[in-house]
Design a protein around this motif. Structure first.
Motif, PDB file in Angstrom:
ATOM      1  N   ARG A   1       0.863  -1.179   0.000  1.00 18.13           N
ATOM      2  CA  ARG A   1       0.000   0.000   0.000  1.00 18.13           C
ATOM      3  C   ARG A   1       0.897   1.226   0.000  1.00 18.13           C
ATOM      4  O   ARG A   1       1.867   1.295   0.750  1.00 18.13           O
ATOM      5  N   ILE A   2       0.542   2.192  -0.840  1.00 17.00           N
ATOM      6  CA  ILE A   2       1.316   3.425  -0.935  1.00 17.00           C
ATOM      7  C   ILE A   2       0.446   4.554  -0.413  1.00 17.00           C
ATOM      8  O   ILE A   2      -0.666   4.777  -0.909  1.00 17.00           O
ATOM      9  N   PHE A   3       0.964   5.267   0.577  1.00 15.36           N
ATOM     10  CA  PHE A   3       0.254   6.375   1.206  1.00 15.36           C
ATOM     11  C   PHE A   3       0.990   7.676   0.923  1.00 15.36           C
ATOM     12  O   PHE A   3       2.193   7.772   1.155  1.00 15.36           O
ATOM     13  N   VAL A   4       0.270   8.664   0.447  1.00 16.12           N
ATOM     14  CA  VAL A   4       0.806  10.001   0.242  1.00 16.12           C
ATOM     15  C   VAL A   4       0.475  10.813   1.484  1.00 16.12           C
ATOM     16  O   VAL A   4      -0.611  10.692   2.057  1.00 16.12           O
ATOM     17  N   ILE A   5       1.408  11.657   1.884  1.00 18.75           N
ATOM     18  CA  ILE A   5       1.271  12.395   3.137  1.00 18.75           C
ATOM     19  C   ILE A   5       0.752  13.807   2.887  1.00 18.75           C
ATOM     20  O   ILE A   5       1.274  14.546   2.044  1.00 18.75           O
ATOM     21  N   GLY A   6      -0.285  14.160   3.647  1.00 21.76           N
ATOM     22  CA  GLY A   6      -0.807  15.525   3.674  1.00 21.76           C
ATOM     23  C   GLY A   6      -1.281  16.047   2.342  1.00 21.76           C
ATOM     24  O   GLY A   6      -1.870  15.345   1.524  1.00 21.76           O
ATOM     25  N   CYS A   7      -0.998  17.312   2.110  1.00 25.65           N
ATOM     26  CA  CYS A   7      -1.496  18.003   0.914  1.00 25.65           C
ATOM     27  C   CYS A   7      -0.773  17.594  -0.361  1.00 25.65           C
ATOM     28  O   CYS A   7      -1.179  18.008  -1.446  1.00 25.65           O
ATOM     29  N   ASP A   8       0.241  16.723  -0.242  1.00 26.23           N
ATOM     30  CA  ASP A   8       0.836  16.170  -1.455  1.00 26.23           C
ATOM     31  C   ASP A   8      -0.191  15.360  -2.235  1.00 26.23           C
ATOM     32  O   ASP A   8      -0.009  15.097  -3.417  1.00 26.23           O
ATOM     33  N   ILE A   9      -1.284  14.981  -1.588  1.00 26.13           N
ATOM     34  CA  ILE A   9      -2.346  14.250  -2.284  1.00 26.13           C
ATOM     35  C   ILE A   9      -2.853  15.059  -3.488  1.00 26.13           C
ATOM     36  O   ILE A   9      -3.270  14.489  -4.497  1.00 26.13           O
ATOM     37  N   LYS A  10      -2.786  16.378  -3.395  1.00 23.84           N
ATOM     38  CA  LYS A  10      -3.248  17.229  -4.496  1.00 23.84           C
ATOM     39  C   LYS A  10      -2.349  17.120  -5.720  1.00 23.84           C
ATOM     40  O   LYS A  10      -2.777  17.405  -6.830  1.00 23.84           O
ATOM     41  N   LYS A  11      -1.103  16.692  -5.527  1.00 24.82           N
ATOM     42  CA  LYS A  11      -0.153  16.566  -6.629  1.00 24.82           C
ATOM     43  C   LYS A  11      -0.302  15.248  -7.393  1.00 24.82           C
ATOM     44  O   LYS A  11       0.335  15.069  -8.425  1.00 24.82           O
ATOM     45  N   VAL A  12      -1.113  14.325  -6.854  1.00 21.16           N
ATOM     46  CA  VAL A  12      -1.142  12.977  -7.436  1.00 21.16           C
ATOM     47  C   VAL A  12      -2.542  12.468  -7.759  1.00 21.16           C
ATOM     48  O   VAL A  12      -2.748  11.269  -7.889  1.00 21.16           O
ATOM     49  N   GLU A  13      -3.475  13.360  -7.898  1.00 21.00           N
ATOM     50  CA  GLU A  13      -4.853  12.926  -8.212  1.00 21.00           C
ATOM     51  C   GLU A  13      -4.869  12.001  -9.426  1.00 21.00           C
ATOM     52  O   GLU A  13      -5.621  11.038  -9.477  1.00 21.00           O
TER      53      GLU A  13
END
Length: 147
Positions: A129-141
């Motif tokens: 499982r790959i988890f993106v941290i915090g607001c970096d989620i906006k960079k990987v939609e």
């Protein structure tokens, strides 16, 4: 000198806004009445606020507070130190080649992430499982995978 009220949310609504602004998820936290299957939450009952934990339909009140501000400050301290509250699962992969391609792309985009490995269909079927941290989620939609 920073303003104390700007650093610490004082109401449940302020805490929700802080969580949204900092890209925390609400999967395990019921703040201001949102539904969760299990996790922690704040609830007002009579004149007291409680910090509770619920799991499998069983709820336990862990701590009581006389004011909303005290309850929110306690919740804020718990949430901001919880790694999973600021983590967003973007993929669950079986193949190491897929994992390497995805992590390479995350590195190129300078995205903070972490990985764990869990049994999926039994001990012989492990998934990353790959988890993106915090607001970096906006960079990987565009990279999110449907599981």
């Amino acid at each position: 000198m920073p303003n104390f009220t700007e650093m610490y949310p004082e109401t449940e609504i302020d805490l929700v806004k802080w969580m949204e602004d900092n890209c925390y998820n609400f999967n395990s936290y019921s703040i201001n009445g949102n539904f969760i299957y299990e996790g922690f939450g704040i609830e007002k009952s009579g004149s007291l606020y409680s910090w509770y934990y619920t799991e499998r339909g069983q709820r336990e009140n862990l701590k009581y507070f006389s004011t909303e501000k005290e309850a929110v400050n306690f919740a804020f301290e718990q949430i901001k130190t919880d790694q999973t509250a600021k983590s967003h699962c973007i993929a669950m992969l079986k193949c190491d080649n897929d994992l390497n391609r995805l992590t390479s792309e995350l590195d190129k985009r300078e995205v903070k992430y972490w990985i764990d490995k869990i049994p999926y269909g039994g001990l012989n079927d492990m998934r990353n499982r790959i988890f993106v941290i915090g607001c970096d989620i906006k960079k990987v939609e565009d990279l999110k995978q449907k599981n």
